[in-house]
Design an enzyme around this catalytic site. Structure first.
Site, PDB file in Angstrom:
ATOM      1  N   HIS A 127      34.623 -28.765  18.327  1.00  0.00           N
ATOM      2  CA  HIS A 127      33.602 -28.921  18.827  1.00  0.00           C
ATOM      3  C   HIS A 127      33.574 -29.354  20.385  1.00  0.00           C
ATOM      4  CE1 HIS A 127      31.961 -28.380  13.945  1.00  0.00           C
ATOM      5  NE2 HIS A 127      32.358 -27.850  14.961  1.00  0.00           N
ATOM      6  N   CYS A 138      25.778 -24.597  37.837  1.00  0.00           N
ATOM      7  CA  CYS A 138      26.785 -24.423  38.821  1.00  0.00           C
ATOM      8  C   CYS A 138      28.306 -24.383  38.777  1.00  0.00           C
ATOM      9  CB  CYS A 138      26.567 -25.147  40.666  1.00  0.00           C
ATOM     10  SG  CYS A 138      26.998 -26.920  40.615  1.00  0.00           S
ATOM     11  N   ALA A 243      38.888 -44.150   5.158  1.00  0.00           N
ATOM     12  CA  ALA A 243      39.615 -43.749   5.210  1.00  0.00           C
ATOM     13  C   ALA A 243      40.676 -44.395   6.115  1.00  0.00           C
ATOM     14  CB  ALA A 243      39.116 -42.637   6.374  1.00  0.00           C
TER      15      ALA A 243
HETATM   16  P1  NAD Z   1      29.409 -35.135   8.595  1.00  0.00           P
HETATM   17  O1  NAD Z   1      28.732 -36.141   8.954  1.00  0.00           O
HETATM   18  O2  NAD Z   1      28.986 -34.018   7.709  1.00  0.00           O
HETATM   19  O3  NAD Z   1      30.271 -35.826   7.196  1.00  0.00           O
HETATM   20  C1  NAD Z   1      30.590 -37.515   7.181  1.00  0.00           C
HETATM   21  C2  NAD Z   1      31.241 -37.420   5.574  1.00  0.00           C
HETATM   22  O4  NAD Z   1      32.700 -38.381   6.005  1.00  0.00           O
HETATM   23  C3  NAD Z   1      30.293 -37.466   4.757  1.00  0.00           C
HETATM   24  O5  NAD Z   1      31.092 -36.898   3.878  1.00  0.00           O
HETATM   25  C4  NAD Z   1      30.597 -39.062   4.212  1.00  0.00           C
HETATM   26  O6  NAD Z   1      30.371 -39.370   2.921  1.00  0.00           O
HETATM   27  C5  NAD Z   1      32.143 -39.014   4.673  1.00  0.00           C
HETATM   28  N1  NAD Z   1      32.458 -40.671   6.027  1.00  0.00           N
HETATM   29  C6  NAD Z   1      31.666 -41.506   6.031  1.00  0.00           C
HETATM   30  N2  NAD Z   1      32.525 -42.415   6.228  1.00  0.00           N
HETATM   31  C7  NAD Z   1      33.810 -42.592   5.732  1.00  0.00           C
HETATM   32  C8  NAD Z   1      34.843 -43.424   5.435  1.00  0.00           C
HETATM   33  N3  NAD Z   1      34.630 -44.676   6.366  1.00  0.00           N
HETATM   34  N4  NAD Z   1      35.759 -43.210   4.867  1.00  0.00           N
HETATM   35  C9  NAD Z   1      36.185 -41.822   4.203  1.00  0.00           C
HETATM   36  N5  NAD Z   1      34.187 -41.425   4.367  1.00  0.00           N
HETATM   37  C10 NAD Z   1      33.230 -40.968   4.855  1.00  0.00           C
HETATM   38  O7  NAD Z   1      30.297 -34.992   9.166  1.00  0.00           O
HETATM   39  P2  NAD Z   1      31.401 -33.347   9.852  1.00  0.00           P
HETATM   40  O8  NAD Z   1      31.642 -32.738   8.859  1.00  0.00           O
HETATM   41  O9  NAD Z   1      32.342 -34.145  11.191  1.00  0.00           O
HETATM   42  O10 NAD Z   1      30.427 -32.715  10.281  1.00  0.00           O
HETATM   43  C11 NAD Z   1      29.065 -33.415  10.982  1.00  0.00           C
HETATM   44  C12 NAD Z   1      29.085 -32.511  12.817  1.00  0.00           C
HETATM   45  O11 NAD Z   1      29.248 -33.635  12.917  1.00  0.00           O
HETATM   46  C13 NAD Z   1      30.496 -32.438  13.138  1.00  0.00           C
HETATM   47  O12 NAD Z   1      30.155 -31.423  13.980  1.00  0.00           O
HETATM   48  C14 NAD Z   1      30.801 -33.410  13.998  1.00  0.00           C
HETATM   49  O13 NAD Z   1      31.280 -32.723  15.486  1.00  0.00           O
HETATM   50  C15 NAD Z   1      29.807 -34.492  14.643  1.00  0.00           C
HETATM   51  N6  NAD Z   1      29.727 -35.718  15.009  1.00  0.00           N
HETATM   52  C16 NAD Z   1      30.779 -36.291  15.340  1.00  0.00           C
HETATM   53  C17 NAD Z   1      30.882 -37.677  15.873  1.00  0.00           C
HETATM   54  C18 NAD Z   1      31.908 -38.549  15.973  1.00  0.00           C
HETATM   55  O14 NAD Z   1      32.098 -37.953  16.942  1.00  0.00           O
HETATM   56  N7  NAD Z   1      32.614 -39.690  16.178  1.00  0.00           N
HETATM   57  C19 NAD Z   1      29.374 -39.136  15.103  1.00  0.00           C
HETATM   58  C20 NAD Z   1      28.833 -37.711  14.269  1.00  0.00           C
HETATM   59  C21 NAD Z   1      28.864 -36.508  13.999  1.00  0.00           C
HETATM   60 ZN    ZN Z   2      24.937 -27.373  40.257  1.00  0.00          ZN
END
Ligand code: NAD
Ligand code: ZN
Length: 256
Positions: A127, A138, A243
């Site tokens: 992503h 540009c 995690a």
């Molecule tokens: P999501 O928010 O849909 O799911 C996150 C999952 O992680 C949840 O099911 C939750 O229960 C679980 N979770 C939260 N904290 C946890 C922990 N400490 N240990 C274990 N599990 C835990 O996220 P997704 O599936 O990554 O999809 C969402 C989209 O959001 C993605 O496309 C991503 O690019 C984007 N996103 C990225 C960031 C980042 O870069 N840190 C932050 C938010 C969203």
């Molecule tokens: Zn530009």
């Protein structure tokens, strides 16, 4: 379909360590949940980003084209959090498992650079990343630090060459995924004997297809996530726990 097996905490960590060491190559798929312990909110948990911002107003490419300054009001807050965020135990363990030969690659949906900051080498960011922002008019690029400096002077970063508002190089809803990234991820998923999912709700298409790639090629699936996911029944092992804590226990068993 592999049978679903659940174990009590200590045993499930043993089982995860054994799955990783017995099923190589192991590819790890991470989502926002791997970074919540670094203080970065995820999207779907209660209190997550979407509880406060409507994604259709802030995270689609149409919204950005319509009103880039408004979308930057949202991103400026995210950049502020991401500027100070540090990798947590989960990122560090995954980097150590790669160095130890237990993890071939990380496919991440995160845009936060934390796997790279923890020292992981083979990271596929499906992503995109906040590492750079680009001018849609540009093509000029600016680094994260340059954008942070611009945000101190203005509510949105302007292109130094043509003055248009720049866009972070993250994939917004309605945009194509970075060229080649999903193909590489899919190839890795097919070769993986174990696909380990960490911290993803597995709701965002087409990431979930990677799970099918692994399963159809005869590989196994393990999921570490606080909440249930639509793929739990297909997994060899699911651990509903933090995690950082879970992976730290795994590291103690695999890395000395
Ligand atoms: P999501 O928010 O849909 O799911 C996150 C999952 O992680 C949840 O099911 C939750 O229960 C679980 N979770 C939260 N904290 C946890 C922990 N400490 N240990 C274990 N599990 C835990 O996220 P997704 O599936 O990554 O999809 C969402 C989209 O959001 C993605 O496309 C991503 O690019 C984007 N996103 C990225 C960031 C980042 O870069 N840190 C932050 C938010 C969203
Ligand atoms: Zn530009």
């Amino acid at each position: 379909m592999p049978g679903t097996r659940r174990y009590k905490s200590g045993m499930s960590v043993e089982r995860l360590a054994a799955l990783i060491s017995d099923h190589q190559p192991c590819v790890v798929l991470t989502g926002a949940g791997v970074s919540t312990e670094s203080g970065i909110p995820d999207f779907r948990s209660p209190g997550g980003i979407w509880a406060r911002y409507d994604p259709m107003e802030y995270a689609t490419i149409e919204a950005f084209r319509r009103d880039p300054a408004k979308v930057w009001d949202f991103y400026a807050r995210r950049f502020e959090v991401l500027e100070n965020a540090q990798p947590n135990a989960a990122h560090h363990v995954l980097a150590a498992l790669e160095r130890g030969g237990y993890v071939e690659a990380i496919v991440t949906q995160n845009v936060d650079r934390l796997h790279e900051l923890a020292g992981s080498q083979n990271v596929i960011e499906v992503h995109g990343s906040i590492r750079t922002s680009s001018c849609l008019a540009c093509g000029e690029r600016a680094t994260f630090d340059e954008v942070v400096a611009m945000l101190e002077r203005a509510p949105a970063p302007s292109c130094p060459r043509c003055g248009s508002i720049m866009k972070p190089d993250v994939v917004m809803f309605g945009e194509l995924l970075p060229e080649g990234a999903i193909e590489r991820a899919s190839e890795l998923a097919r070769r993986a004997r174990l696909l380990l999912v960490v911290g993803s709700s597995l709701n965002v298409y087409p990431i979930a297809d990677l799970l099918q790639d692994t399963l159809l090629a005869g590989g196994k699936l393990a999921i570490v996530n606080r909440e249930s996911t639509p793929y739990d029944e297909l997994a060899e092992l699911t651990i509903r726990a933090s995690a950082g804590e879970t992976l730290s226990h795994v590291a103690r068993r695999l890395l000395v």
